[in-house]
Motif scaffolding. Structure first.
Motif, PDB file in Angstrom:
ATOM      1  N   SER A 135       0.855  -1.185   0.000  1.00  0.00           N
ATOM      2  CA  SER A 135       0.000   0.000   0.000  1.00  0.00           C
ATOM      3  C   SER A 135       0.895   1.241   0.000  1.00  0.00           C
ATOM      4  O   SER A 135       2.127   1.146   0.073  1.00  0.00           O
ATOM      5  N   ASP A 136       0.282   2.420  -0.074  1.00  0.00           N
ATOM      6  CA  ASP A 136       1.071   3.648   0.000  1.00  0.00           C
ATOM      7  C   ASP A 136       1.842   3.707   1.319  1.00  0.00           C
ATOM      8  O   ASP A 136       3.022   4.086   1.346  1.00  0.00           O
ATOM      9  N   ALA A 137       1.184   3.332   2.414  1.00  0.00           N
ATOM     10  CA  ALA A 137       1.853   3.317   3.718  1.00  0.00           C
ATOM     11  C   ALA A 137       2.976   2.293   3.725  1.00  0.00           C
ATOM     12  O   ALA A 137       4.056   2.524   4.284  1.00  0.00           O
ATOM     13  N   GLY A 138       2.733   1.141   3.098  1.00  0.00           N
ATOM     14  CA  GLY A 138       3.754   0.094   3.047  1.00  0.00           C
ATOM     15  C   GLY A 138       4.979   0.523   2.270  1.00  0.00           C
ATOM     16  O   GLY A 138       6.119   0.228   2.672  1.00  0.00           O
ATOM     17  N   ARG A 139       4.769   1.222   1.135  1.00  0.00           N
ATOM     18  CA  ARG A 139       5.911   1.697   0.356  1.00  0.00           C
ATOM     19  C   ARG A 139       6.733   2.701   1.146  1.00  0.00           C
ATOM     20  O   ARG A 139       7.961   2.698   1.105  1.00  0.00           O
ATOM     21  N   ALA A 140       6.073   3.571   1.899  1.00  0.00           N
ATOM     22  CA  ALA A 140       6.792   4.547   2.716  1.00  0.00           C
ATOM     23  C   ALA A 140       7.558   3.869   3.848  1.00  0.00           C
ATOM     24  O   ALA A 140       8.683   4.262   4.179  1.00  0.00           O
ATOM     25  N   PHE A 141       6.942   2.819   4.415  1.00  0.00           N
ATOM     26  CA  PHE A 141       7.554   2.150   5.563  1.00  0.00           C
ATOM     27  C   PHE A 141       8.706   1.233   5.136  1.00  0.00           C
ATOM     28  O   PHE A 141       9.648   1.013   5.898  1.00  0.00           O
ATOM     29  N   ARG A 142       8.638   0.709   3.918  1.00  0.00           N
ATOM     30  CA  ARG A 142       9.643  -0.271   3.479  1.00  0.00           C
ATOM     31  C   ARG A 142      11.054   0.309   3.512  1.00  0.00           C
ATOM     32  O   ARG A 142      11.993  -0.358   3.975  1.00  0.00           O
ATOM     33  N   ARG A 143      11.220   1.524   3.022  1.00  0.00           N
ATOM     34  CA  ARG A 143      12.547   2.137   2.974  1.00  0.00           C
ATOM     35  C   ARG A 143      13.169   2.204   4.372  1.00  0.00           C
ATOM     36  O   ARG A 143      14.326   1.835   4.575  1.00  0.00           O
ATOM     37  N   ASP A 144      12.398   2.678   5.345  1.00  0.00           N
ATOM     38  CA  ASP A 144      12.927   2.809   6.701  1.00  0.00           C
ATOM     39  C   ASP A 144      13.155   1.451   7.350  1.00  0.00           C
ATOM     40  O   ASP A 144      14.137   1.258   8.072  1.00  0.00           O
ATOM     41  N   ALA A 145      12.254   0.499   7.100  1.00  0.00           N
ATOM     42  CA  ALA A 145      12.409  -0.830   7.692  1.00  0.00           C
ATOM     43  C   ALA A 145      13.685  -1.498   7.194  1.00  0.00           C
ATOM     44  O   ALA A 145      14.447  -2.085   7.981  1.00  0.00           O
ATOM     45  N   GLU A 146      13.933  -1.414   5.890  1.00  0.00           N
ATOM     46  CA  GLU A 146      15.144  -2.043   5.343  1.00  0.00           C
ATOM     47  C   GLU A 146      16.401  -1.327   5.818  1.00  0.00           C
ATOM     48  O   GLU A 146      17.430  -1.961   6.059  1.00  0.00           O
ATOM     49  N   ARG A 147      16.320   0.001   5.977  1.00  0.00           N
ATOM     50  CA  ARG A 147      17.476   0.739   6.504  1.00  0.00           C
ATOM     51  C   ARG A 147      17.783   0.319   7.942  1.00  0.00           C
ATOM     52  O   ARG A 147      18.944   0.086   8.298  1.00  0.00           O
ATOM     53  N   ILE A 148      16.754   0.194   8.756  1.00  0.00           N
ATOM     54  CA  ILE A 148      16.950  -0.209  10.158  1.00  0.00           C
ATOM     55  C   ILE A 148      17.562  -1.603  10.229  1.00  0.00           C
ATOM     56  O   ILE A 148      18.514  -1.850  10.998  1.00  0.00           O
ATOM     57  N   LEU A 149      17.064  -2.531   9.442  1.00  0.00           N
ATOM     58  CA  LEU A 149      17.603  -3.891   9.457  1.00  0.00           C
ATOM     59  C   LEU A 149      19.054  -3.901   8.983  1.00  0.00           C
ATOM     60  O   LEU A 149      19.900  -4.617   9.529  1.00  0.00           O
ATOM     61  N   HIS A 150      19.367  -3.105   7.962  1.00  0.00           N
ATOM     62  CA  HIS A 150      20.741  -3.031   7.468  1.00  0.00           C
ATOM     63  C   HIS A 150      21.676  -2.466   8.535  1.00  0.00           C
ATOM     64  O   HIS A 150      22.771  -2.996   8.755  1.00  0.00           O
ATOM     65  N   GLU A 151      21.238  -1.392   9.210  1.00  0.00           N
ATOM     66  CA  GLU A 151      22.085  -0.776  10.233  1.00  0.00           C
ATOM     67  C   GLU A 151      22.294  -1.710  11.415  1.00  0.00           C
ATOM     68  O   GLU A 151      23.390  -1.774  11.985  1.00  0.00           O
ATOM     69  N   LEU A 152      21.268  -2.463  11.790  1.00  0.00           N
ATOM     70  CA  LEU A 152      21.432  -3.440  12.868  1.00  0.00           C
ATOM     71  C   LEU A 152      22.425  -4.532  12.474  1.00  0.00           C
ATOM     72  O   LEU A 152      23.255  -4.958  13.279  1.00  0.00           O
ATOM     73  N   ASN A 153      22.328  -4.973  11.227  1.00  0.00           N
ATOM     74  CA  ASN A 153      23.261  -5.992  10.755  1.00  0.00           C
ATOM     75  C   ASN A 153      24.688  -5.463  10.756  1.00  0.00           C
ATOM     76  O   ASN A 153      25.620  -6.158  11.189  1.00  0.00           O
ATOM     77  N   GLN A 154      24.871  -4.225  10.284  1.00  0.00           N
ATOM     78  CA  GLN A 154      26.204  -3.638  10.263  1.00  0.00           C
ATOM     79  C   GLN A 154      26.764  -3.480  11.667  1.00  0.00           C
ATOM     80  O   GLN A 154      27.954  -3.723  11.915  1.00  0.00           O
ATOM     81  N   ALA A 155      25.918  -3.074  12.608  1.00  0.00           N
ATOM     82  CA  ALA A 155      26.363  -2.917  13.988  1.00  0.00           C
ATOM     83  C   ALA A 155      26.779  -4.256  14.582  1.00  0.00           C
ATOM     84  O   ALA A 155      27.803  -4.361  15.274  1.00  0.00           O
ATOM     85  N   ALA A 156      26.004  -5.297  14.306  1.00  0.00           N
ATOM     86  CA  ALA A 156      26.332  -6.622  14.823  1.00  0.00           C
ATOM     87  C   ALA A 156      27.632  -7.143  14.240  1.00  0.00           C
ATOM     88  O   ALA A 156      28.497  -7.667  14.958  1.00  0.00           O
TER      89      ALA A 156
END
Length: 307
Positions: free
Chosen positions: A64-85
């Protein structure tokens, strides 16, 4: 108390996988979970946020429109957590880690070749070194210190000058073609290699020589001095670079000094650090080791100062 609207890591993984695959079944295969577990996580996430993240179209999940907006931030958060780990895992069993931000070419050509000497006196200390050209915000970035030119010193930090930055002109013997060393006027007719973040260096050089800087032939631009030195070795042009960074190439004959003149920049290479870093035993040992190198001020050649 945990904010109830903040998603769990599992919910973010389920959402991101569904966004990539368009299916809870394929997302479950990707995450090595059951389809029902992924569906529950997705439903819980939508309930938590109070929005529909997907539309169900012919058994396929469409954002959905909300999902498209949320996807960018969700993937960024997961990437940053992975990099930190991954970053923490890389420290292994080391109990003391110094986090440094260092000018890239200074790190590769001066600091790193000398770290083995420091390891002999502090074997339990390891480093997390990041290249940085801009000033460090020690209040919001996880660095214990920086090695940069002193003009990048932020407010409320300490500074230990290490050495002057002395600029020299270096040229490949291939580019010179057996001719005599050029005068400053002759030098201006060669392609002059540019350092992107410090575009005025050649202007300073020719102004100091009393030449009209408008007549110089500007050559290719490169972001780091490492690239400038490599381009000079490849005979793409003439380099104006810090002497300390090009000494190995001069000694090996891959480059030769095209002028006896040197320009000393008023901002020396320095160790910059917040006061609280002095509470770290490993940092104090590193600072004292660097201080032992002193400030290099060789007396050879004609030296002029620029800001």
């Amino acid at each position: 108390m945990r904010d109830t609207h903040i998603p769990t890591i599992g919910e973010l993984h389920a959402f991101a996988a569904c966004a990539r695959t368009g299916s809870t079944t394929r997302a479950a295969d990707e995450l090595n979970l059951t389809q029902s577990a992924v569906s529950r996580s997705l439903g819980t996430l939508e309930d938590r946020l109070g929005v529909l993240l997907f539309r169900r179209v012919k058994q396929r999940l469409v954002l959905s429109d909300a999902g498209r907006a949320f996807r960018r931030d969700a993937e960024r958060i997961l990437h940053e957590l992975n990099q930190a780990a991954v970053g923490v895992m890389a420290f292994g069993g080391q109990s003391e880690v110094l986090r440094l931000a260092v000018l890239p070419t200074f790190a590769s050509r001066w600091l790193i070749p000398r770290l083995r000497e420091f390891r002999l006196i502090a074997p339990d200390v390891t480093f997390d070194i990041v290249s940085r050209l801009e000033a460090i915000d020690f209040d919001n970035e996880p660095f214990d210190a920086a090695i940069q030119r002193s003009n990048l010193r932020p407010a409320n930090t300490e500074l230990l000058p290490l050495m002057e930055e002395r600029l020299v002109v270096a040229i490949s013997p291939d580019l010179l073609g057996g001719q005599h060393l050029p005068s400053d006027e002759e030098l201006s007719r060669f392609p002059l290699l540019q350092q992107t973040t410090r575009p005025s260096l050649w202007l300073d050089w020719f102004r100091d020589a009393g030449n009209d800087p408008r007549s110089i032939l500007r050559g290719p631009r490169f972001e780091h001095f490492d690239m400038v030195i490599g381009a000079a070795i490849s005979a793409l042009g003439v380099a104006l670079v810090p002497e300390v960074l090009v000494e190995p190439e001069i000694a090996a004959g891959r480059l030769i000094m095209a002028s006896e003149r040197r320009l000393v920049v008023s901002s020396p290479y320095s160790l910059i650090f917040p006061a609280h870093s002095l509470e770290i035993e490993a940092f104090v040992a590193f600072r004292n080791w660097l201080e032992g190198f002193g400030t290099h001020a060789q007396a050879t050649g004609n030296i002029r100062q620029v800001t």
